[in-house]
Design an enzyme around this catalytic site. Structure first.
Site, mmCIF file in Angstrom:
data_model
loop_
_atom_site.group_PDB
_atom_site.id
_atom_site.type_symbol
_atom_site.label_atom_id
_atom_site.label_comp_id
_atom_site.label_asym_id
_atom_site.label_seq_id
_atom_site.Cartn_x
_atom_site.Cartn_y
_atom_site.Cartn_z
ATOM 1 N N ASP A 204 0.820 -1.195 0.000
ATOM 2 C CA ASP A 204 0.000 0.000 0.000
ATOM 3 C C ASP A 204 0.867 1.263 0.000
ATOM 4 O OD1 ASP A 204 -2.894 0.999 0.731
ATOM 5 O OD2 ASP A 204 -1.595 2.048 2.142
ATOM 6 N N GLU A 246 1.178 -0.480 -5.077
ATOM 7 C CA GLU A 246 0.137 0.521 -5.207
ATOM 8 C C GLU A 246 0.833 1.882 -5.262
ATOM 9 O OE1 GLU A 246 -3.502 3.031 -3.495
ATOM 10 O OE2 GLU A 246 -1.828 2.474 -2.232
#
Ligand code: NOJ
Ligand code: CA
Length: 546
Positions: A204, A246
């Protein structure tokens, strides 16, 4: 079906993104759980996917739906126990399904014991695990991401009387990656899950690990070094695992995340996604061809991951201001549909529930270069609920049947973790797995079919792409090639019938085999190849020399 042995499995994968919380509740407490998901693995196997990506399931105050982690080595008690997770992992593997989990490197919850210690006093040994400052004037070059909730990337800590740095919500303090102890600890966390057998991580928010004055604090060389170090450790100690980045960035800034094949195996192609929606609205291939032409080559072991929707707002960060205005006008007329720099809606409502457009977009998702990700519920055309706050409107419970709570949970409706969609068009009585399983023409059955066709060849996951520049710009046509295999994809982006002439001289003498019906189309001759297409129609053809 056993797991494929190929270390590059992710190139041929079809990923299904799922939220344990909202998928299936096995014990009737109103919250989805690991056992519930395990019970639904047969469904996922039937859909034909080969990997699941689980959103965060760790202990957390859930102020960002689990992206605010309070303990990296456990599971949230609502979802079950670590043993339940292990069982799920094993059950998935038995079905040939790999498991991708989240690794939120950039920040923790402010409830994490590390932060509690760090803020307890300026002398605390953990103090340096986070980024502190006496002023909120540092790193002014960094943009604010959650524009609708945050006004600064600094928040005041009343306990230690100083500011701490956060790129997301103020309850998500950023870890300090300049501190070697942090880097080592985060590798230990990854190792903990890798040892258990997880196949991959979605990492993330990776662009934001390191901050430096006079920069925008994104994609810094120091950040890439840290990521490369994690990859090196992964390669030294494990085989066949995968890291997915990401990084919501422009193609040129995304490219370094692959390194020389020594950083990430995969990265989301953020800039492509909104342009697929734009191309469809404009009835013009240009936004799609342009961004793919600007997309640099990536090392052979690397792969893009493609998606139409996910659990966040449809992000419009990677478009120009004009393009963003256009997207808002076309897809988020109602201002409550807008959030930060994006649109908080699901796929089917974005496409006006037009089955032809849903199929076309999925057709492109499955045939453009990369590994496709299906967001849970989109395979049955679920709707959203914009009256729920933040991004919760696209995270409502999976609709399994027309029965109580849509078959999601046996709990009283008031106890559900999120309300089911109830409206007449998208509500669970109208849109659900059970009904669609029984209907031969349902979206679900169609999705199963396209997944099967996609999996019948390696060309989509591994082949090259070459655009055919037909005069009719409403048609997006490309050749995908791998070794001796060639597939021609032709998409009509428009709402009306079109004719297109394609230059297939190179394939003179070949026949075209339509891949969904295995029917033969005329042989390529001297003249340009003529196709007529209905509104939003698309074709996939195998080219065969016979
Ligand atoms: C990206 C995730 O997709 C999003 O849901 C989350 O809020 C932020 N990172 C912060 O972790
Ligand atoms: Ca439960």
């Amino acid at each position: 079906m056993p797991l494929s042995k190929d270390a590059l499995w992710y190139k041929d994968a079809i990923i299904y993104q799922v939220h344990v919380r909202t998928f299936h509740d096995s014990n009737g407490d109103g919250i989805g759980d690991f056992q519930g998901l395990e019970k639904k693995l047969d469904y996922l196997q039937e859909l034909g996917i080969s990997a699941i990506w689980l959103m965060p399931f760790f202990p957390s105050p859930l102020r960002d739906d689990g992206y605010d982690i309070a303990d990296y080595n456990g599971v949230h008690s609502s979802y079950g126990t670590l043993e339940d997770f292990r069982k799920l992992l094993e059950a998935a593997h038995e079905r040939g399904i790999r498991v991708i989990i989240e690794m939120v490197l950039n920040h923790t919850s402010d409830q994490h014991p590390w932060f509690q210690e760090a803020r307890s006093s300026r002398e605390n040994p953990r103090r340096d695990w986070y980024v502190w400052s006496d002023t909120d004037a540092r790193y002014k070059g960094a943009r604010i991401i959650f524009l609708d909730t945050e006004t600064s990337n600094w928040a005041w800590d009343p306990i230690s009387k100083s500011f701490y740095w956060h790129r997301f919500f103020s309850h998500q303090p950023d870890l300090n990656y300049d501190n070697p102890a942090v880097r080592e600890q985060m590798w230990n966390v990854m190792k903990f899950w890798l040892d258990m057998g997880v196949d991959a991580f979605r990492l993330d928010a990776v662009p934001y690990l390191v901050e430096r004055e006079d920069t925008n604090c994104e994609n810094l060389p120091e950040t890439h070094n840290i990521l490369k170090e994690l990859r090196r450790k992964l390669d030294e100690q494990f085989t066949g695992r995968m890291l997915l980045a990401e990084a919501n960035q422009w193609p040129a800034d995304l490219r370094p995340y692959f390194g020389e094949g020594d950083e990430f195996h995969m990265a989301f192609h953020f800039p492509l996604m909104p342009r697929m929606f734009m191309g469809l609205k404009l009835e013009d291939r240009k936004p799609i061809t342009e961004i793919l032409q600007q997309t640099p080559e990536i090392p052979p072991s690397c792969q893009w991951s493609l998606f139409l929707r996910n659990h966040d707002e449809l992000t419009l960060e990677m478009v120009t201001d004009m393009e963003r205005d256009y997207m808002y006008d076309m897809y988020a007329e109602n201002k409550t549909m807008r959030l930060n720099l994006g649109i908080r809606r699901r796929l089917a409502p974005l496409l006006n529930n037009d089955r032809r457009r849903v199929e076309l977009m999925n057709g492109m998702l499955m045939s453009l270069p990369g590994t496709p990700i299906i967001y849970y519920g989109d395979e049955i055309g679920m709707g959203d609920n914009i009256s729920l706050g933040d991004r919760n409107g696209v995270r409502t419970p999976m609709q399994w049947s027309g029965g109580k709570n849509g078959g999601f949970s046996g709990a009283e409706a008031e106890r559900l973790c999120a309300p089911l969609i109830q409206d007449p068009v998208y509500g669970y009585p109208a849109v659900n797995v059970l009904a669609q399983r029984e209907s031969e023409h349902s979206l679900l059955r169609w999705m199963q079919r396209i997944v099967t066709v996609r999996r019948s060849t390696g060309v989509f996951g591994r082949g090259s792409i070459e655009f055919l520049h037909a005069a009719n710009h409403r048609i997006l046509a490309y050749l995908r090639r791998l070794g001796k295999e060639a597939v021609l994809v032709v998409n009509n982006l428009s709402n009306s019938a079109q004719a297109v002439e394609l230059d297939l001289q190179r394939y003179k003498g070949n026949i075209l085999i339509e891949m969904f019906g295995n029917n033969i189309f005329p042989r390529v001759g001297e003249l340009p190849y003529l196709l007529t297409m209905g509104p939003y129609q698309f074709y996939w053809f195998r080219l065969r020399r016979v």
